[in-house]
Design an enzyme around this catalytic site. Sequence first.
Site, mmCIF file in Angstrom:
data_model
loop_
_atom_site.group_PDB
_atom_site.id
_atom_site.type_symbol
_atom_site.label_atom_id
_atom_site.label_comp_id
_atom_site.label_asym_id
_atom_site.label_seq_id
_atom_site.Cartn_x
_atom_site.Cartn_y
_atom_site.Cartn_z
ATOM 1 N N ASP A 248 0.858 -1.195 0.000
ATOM 2 C CA ASP A 248 0.000 0.000 0.000
ATOM 3 C C ASP A 248 0.894 1.245 0.000
ATOM 4 O O ASP A 248 1.889 1.327 0.742
ATOM 5 C CB ASP A 248 -0.890 0.013 1.242
ATOM 6 C CG ASP A 248 -1.841 1.204 1.229
ATOM 7 O OD1 ASP A 248 -2.816 1.175 0.429
ATOM 8 O OD2 ASP A 248 -1.592 2.139 2.000
ATOM 9 N N ASN B 55 -2.285 12.627 -3.875
ATOM 10 C CA ASN B 55 -3.193 12.827 -5.005
ATOM 11 C C ASN B 55 -3.900 14.180 -4.894
ATOM 12 O O ASN B 55 -4.066 14.886 -5.896
ATOM 13 C CB ASN B 55 -4.213 11.687 -5.035
ATOM 14 C CG ASN B 55 -4.627 11.317 -6.460
ATOM 15 O OD1 ASN B 55 -3.874 11.568 -7.396
ATOM 16 N ND2 ASN B 55 -5.794 10.728 -6.615
ATOM 17 N N ASP C 85 -1.303 9.374 -10.948
ATOM 18 C CA ASP C 85 -1.215 8.264 -11.903
ATOM 19 C C ASP C 85 0.239 7.980 -12.262
ATOM 20 O O ASP C 85 0.631 6.797 -12.395
ATOM 21 C CB ASP C 85 -1.990 8.606 -13.175
ATOM 22 C CG ASP C 85 -3.501 8.639 -12.932
ATOM 23 O OD1 ASP C 85 -3.935 8.134 -11.868
ATOM 24 O OD2 ASP C 85 -4.256 9.151 -13.808
ATOM 25 N N GLU D 24 -4.460 2.424 -4.593
ATOM 26 C CA GLU D 24 -3.014 2.518 -4.411
ATOM 27 C C GLU D 24 -2.430 1.233 -3.831
ATOM 28 O O GLU D 24 -1.292 1.228 -3.343
ATOM 29 C CB GLU D 24 -2.684 3.700 -3.472
ATOM 30 C CG GLU D 24 -3.114 3.543 -2.036
ATOM 31 C CD GLU D 24 -4.551 3.962 -1.801
ATOM 32 O OE1 GLU D 24 -4.930 4.164 -0.653
ATOM 33 O OE2 GLU D 24 -5.323 4.082 -2.808
#
Length: 529
Positions: free
Chosen positions: A394, A402, A411, A438
């Site tokens: 993770d 983000n 991304d 993620e």
Amino acid sequence: MLLALLAVVPLVVDRVHLTERTRVERVQTAYAEVVGLARRARDAQVETLDATRALLQVVARAYTAAAAPASDCTAFLRGFISDAPWISSLSVVGADGRIACSTRRPAVGLDLSDRDYIRDVQRTREYVLSDYLLERSYEKSTVLMAFPIIRPDSPETAVLLAPIDLHWLARIGEGVESRPGTAAYLIDAKGTVLAGLQNHERLVGKRYGGHPLVAAVQTEPNGSATLAGFDGVRRIFGFAQLPGTDVRIVVGFEEREVLGRIERDAWIAYLHVAFFAALTMMAAWLVGEHLIVEPIRALARTATRIGQGDLEVRAEPESWAPEFAPLATALADMAGRLAARERELRAANRHLEELASIDPLSGLANRRSFDARLASEWQRAAALRHGIGLLMIDVDHFKLFNDGYGHVEGDACLRQIGQVLAAVADGPSEFAARWGGEEFVLLLPGADAARARETAERLRLAVMALRIRHDGAPAGFITVSIGAARLEPAPGARPDEVVEAADAALYAAKRRGRNTVVVDEPAPLARAG
């Protein structure tokens, strides 16, 4: 074969028609033959009577001229009948009605003055033919011809009497008596058989007054009929009336024998027709089988194999009729186009399968592909009785990254981590995938706890080495937390158990402050067997 049948049918119908017409003609010929025999018999008797009258005329004149005495009369008369076998005897009847002399000695002296034919001759001085007389003792019938003997110097009239034998009727026509089933009769108006035979049996003197044959021949002077004879056998009869009498000459051929010959000839003709038709149909079948049916079957087999997926098969039309070559070429073209289309479809399917199994952002396998690979490796591990390891990864504080740097940078971050994960995966058996969001996973078949920990640490350090700036993270750049787990499949165990264990280890790593590795290694499950 249908075309051949259409060609043969008119010939067969014409042949059958000709055979039936021949059958009718032969039956008519049989009728004509028996009628002709009856008429010939009638004509023969008329000729016999005419010859007898001429002979008696000569005898009467010679007798008158010679004036033979009674002692020489017999010899005189016998000299005339030697060449006339149908005349059984000659007698001279005097004016008193008694036989004066005769070639038949027992008859001399008999009184015939009460006979109608004697009276008629003496009265008319013309020749007279008596009715038919039946001599039962000799089993034959006769007719008497009486001829006047006239002397110029005497008013009295003597009579020359000649019995005419009718036994010759048994030999009507040459070879008739030898023909099977032939019957010939001379029948008077009362149905008495005056002469005749049937199946070599003599019937003279028998009476058949109420018989259908007698009734049939008495209806008209001449003709033919088919009905049972006196012996019950059906025959084709022809009959003719003797001139000046009610007597009929009847000749018959056995119907079964006549029709039997006709039927045999008809059956032979039908057999010829059947043989010709069968030969034509067989030839049509052989030619059609070779030129039409077999090429069609070959084309059908080729089309069937093409339909079953064998696109390399081709028809071989070397010995076929030219009309089938375009069909074979069309099938070959169709198979070639189908093969090309199948290759295109397979390539497109492979591409679709890749699109369906790969995460487009990270370039790793997606969750669906991971689930399928995990199930497969789980079964393999259960069969080989070894463990299976799993890393659950993770990205730390990714939501803050983000939100702070935007989705484009987010991304890009995930793509770089995917590339690192793909590089860390060692060998074809290790399988990396994006779990979702993620989170990533790395499947390690056959790995023990130490190897799982070592791989996880290598991965954590490789991500740190990317130095992706993240001001919201404690370290100032992107890091990952990793939960590792190892299980050995046991009976009744599910693949989800190793995922749950790795997920639990991941949460433990997050609770410990992130950017760390936690290995969940519970006590080994009971092995199968």
